[in-house]
Enzyme design. Sequence first.
Site, PDB file in Angstrom:
ATOM      1  N   HIS A 216      43.005 -11.276 -27.898  1.00  0.00           N
ATOM      2  CA  HIS A 216      41.980 -10.547 -27.155  1.00  0.00           C
ATOM      3  C   HIS A 216      42.260 -10.621 -25.653  1.00  0.00           C
ATOM      4  O   HIS A 216      42.190  -9.601 -24.948  1.00  0.00           O
ATOM      5  CB  HIS A 216      40.599 -11.137 -27.455  1.00  0.00           C
ATOM      6  CG  HIS A 216      39.493 -10.558 -26.639  1.00  0.00           C
ATOM      7  ND1 HIS A 216      39.063  -9.256 -26.762  1.00  0.00           N
ATOM      8  CD2 HIS A 216      38.713 -11.120 -25.668  1.00  0.00           C
ATOM      9  CE1 HIS A 216      38.081  -9.032 -25.915  1.00  0.00           C
ATOM     10  NE2 HIS A 216      37.843 -10.145 -25.242  1.00  0.00           N
TER      11      HIS A 216
ATOM     12  N   GLU B 105      32.484 -12.650 -32.703  1.00  0.00           N
ATOM     13  CA  GLU B 105      32.716 -14.060 -32.396  1.00  0.00           C
ATOM     14  C   GLU B 105      32.100 -14.934 -33.487  1.00  0.00           C
ATOM     15  O   GLU B 105      31.388 -14.460 -34.369  1.00  0.00           O
ATOM     16  CB  GLU B 105      32.084 -14.441 -31.053  1.00  0.00           C
ATOM     17  CG  GLU B 105      32.548 -13.618 -29.875  1.00  0.00           C
ATOM     18  CD  GLU B 105      32.113 -14.218 -28.536  1.00  0.00           C
ATOM     19  OE1 GLU B 105      31.826 -15.444 -28.501  1.00  0.00           O
ATOM     20  OE2 GLU B 105      32.073 -13.470 -27.540  1.00  0.00           O
TER      21      GLU B 105
ATOM     22  N   ASP C 104      28.555 -10.971 -29.207  1.00  0.00           N
ATOM     23  CA  ASP C 104      28.335 -11.094 -27.768  1.00  0.00           C
ATOM     24  C   ASP C 104      28.355  -9.688 -27.170  1.00  0.00           C
ATOM     25  O   ASP C 104      29.382  -9.199 -26.710  1.00  0.00           O
ATOM     26  CB  ASP C 104      29.416 -11.974 -27.141  1.00  0.00           C
ATOM     27  CG  ASP C 104      29.217 -12.170 -25.659  1.00  0.00           C
ATOM     28  OD1 ASP C 104      28.056 -12.189 -25.220  1.00  0.00           O
ATOM     29  OD2 ASP C 104      30.222 -12.299 -24.945  1.00  0.00           O
TER      30      ASP C 104
ATOM     31  N   GLN D 126      29.602  -5.012 -16.341  1.00  0.00           N
ATOM     32  CA  GLN D 126      30.475  -6.178 -16.229  1.00  0.00           C
ATOM     33  C   GLN D 126      31.635  -5.923 -15.265  1.00  0.00           C
ATOM     34  O   GLN D 126      31.987  -6.778 -14.446  1.00  0.00           O
ATOM     35  CB  GLN D 126      31.019  -6.544 -17.607  1.00  0.00           C
ATOM     36  CG  GLN D 126      31.935  -7.750 -17.635  1.00  0.00           C
ATOM     37  CD  GLN D 126      32.522  -7.993 -19.025  1.00  0.00           C
ATOM     38  OE1 GLN D 126      32.354  -7.172 -19.929  1.00  0.00           O
ATOM     39  NE2 GLN D 126      33.208  -9.088 -19.197  1.00  0.00           N
TER      40      GLN D 126
ATOM     41  N   GLU E  65      39.071  -2.860 -26.803  1.00  0.00           N
ATOM     42  CA  GLU E  65      40.458  -3.000 -27.248  1.00  0.00           C
ATOM     43  C   GLU E  65      40.881  -1.837 -28.123  1.00  0.00           C
ATOM     44  O   GLU E  65      41.969  -1.272 -27.958  1.00  0.00           O
ATOM     45  CB  GLU E  65      40.618  -4.301 -28.032  1.00  0.00           C
ATOM     46  CG  GLU E  65      40.337  -5.561 -27.259  1.00  0.00           C
ATOM     47  CD  GLU E  65      40.439  -6.786 -28.158  1.00  0.00           C
ATOM     48  OE1 GLU E  65      41.565  -7.119 -28.571  1.00  0.00           O
ATOM     49  OE2 GLU E  65      39.392  -7.379 -28.461  1.00  0.00           O
TER      50      GLU E  65
END
Length: 438
Positions: A145, A212, A244, A251, A384
């Site tokens: 990741h 996660e 999450d 962000q 991703e």
Amino acid sequence: MPPLNETHDPNLKSWVATANADAADFTIQNLPFASFRRVGTNEPFRGGVAIGDQIVDLAAAHAAGIFSGLAADAADAAAKPALNDFMAMGAGAWAALRLALSRGLREGSAQQDALQATLVPQDDAEYAVPAQIGDYTDFYTSIHHATNIGSLFRPNNPILPNYKWIPIGYHGRSSSIRISGVDVIRPNGQTRPAEGQAPGFGPSRRLDYELELGLFVGPGNALGDTISIDEAEAHIFGVVLLNDWSARDIQGWEYQPLGPFLGKSFSTTISPWIVTLEALAPFRAPFTRPEDDPQPLAYLTSQDNHDRGHLDIQLEVFILTQKQRQEGTPPQRLSHSNYKDAYWTAAQLVTHHTVNGCDLRPGDLLGTGTLSGPDEGQQAALIEITRSGRQPLTLDNGEVRSFLEDGDAIILRGHCARDGAARVGFGEVKNTVAPAKS
């Protein structure tokens, strides 16, 4: 690390028939914990243990005098609305209650009638966050990741120098942790559309999920003390699925220089069932590093951690859009990966967290970070999969996604399976995106 014992025997069967199905998550070898009550009632929440499609009501079982000795003390603590007191009791108490439940739920048990009277169907239950979470730390343990994300912004240097030396983490917001089934409200915030343009304010347009796991802390440590790598797993009660949620546009504008803030703090969701570390004992895997990578410093190294420090947990992400629901089509799988591919183990996270004397407390939650794998189809976040929206994903029904839209539900699932061991599952965490508030 918890040893194998009679509770892990793959030949054990339960008198709760649904626990014996081939694809059952909640087998008698599992026995995970949650906080529940009957839906639509004002009953107090209390601890319960999953077996098949049923819940053992620990408050009812304790009141009926089913357990004795240390198991009774543990059941008394676990029957409370939150599991913190039970978590604080440590591995001996956890194991005593697990053993008592295993023996009582086995085929031919003399306690069948008494325990059967305490069962509540899972379909009739609602759940609370299983512990009072005082602090939440989110780590960044998947090098796959980290490489995928880093290559989007630093193509020539995706991994920063410290990544291979220390477990990277940040302090998250415990107040916004919620359970499976609670809607995730699209956050408002400040974003910058492009380099050189003035920032604006409004709903996030780049809402994402992250697959996660969460580690619930059991006994803590005093301020100034540390937890060694050899002792670390005695301080981990169990594991949950964790999403999450991330507003990538918020962000991206705020994270330098101090890291994640409002792009993360609006929601984190977890599955209701905590699978204990003892239940995962048959599914250990070695911790290894490529020979040309730095090997962990001495405080992050032990023989046990090397031999079986990883957990072989298979993970999946699914999307269920509003259109899919209307058409009656099943959720579509977006990715699959495995926790054993993480760059750091659970024990290393606990040890590094306390190496400066930071005190952990029962019920604290440690996120693993996004658990992407090394291969195509194992990317555990849309940023991703779509290369930050530059390569949108076309779903099987023709819908296109760069990031999540209102009405999209994200489902995380996990399980352990291997020859010579009974299946152990985590259930799921499923949450739907709701529109931003004006």
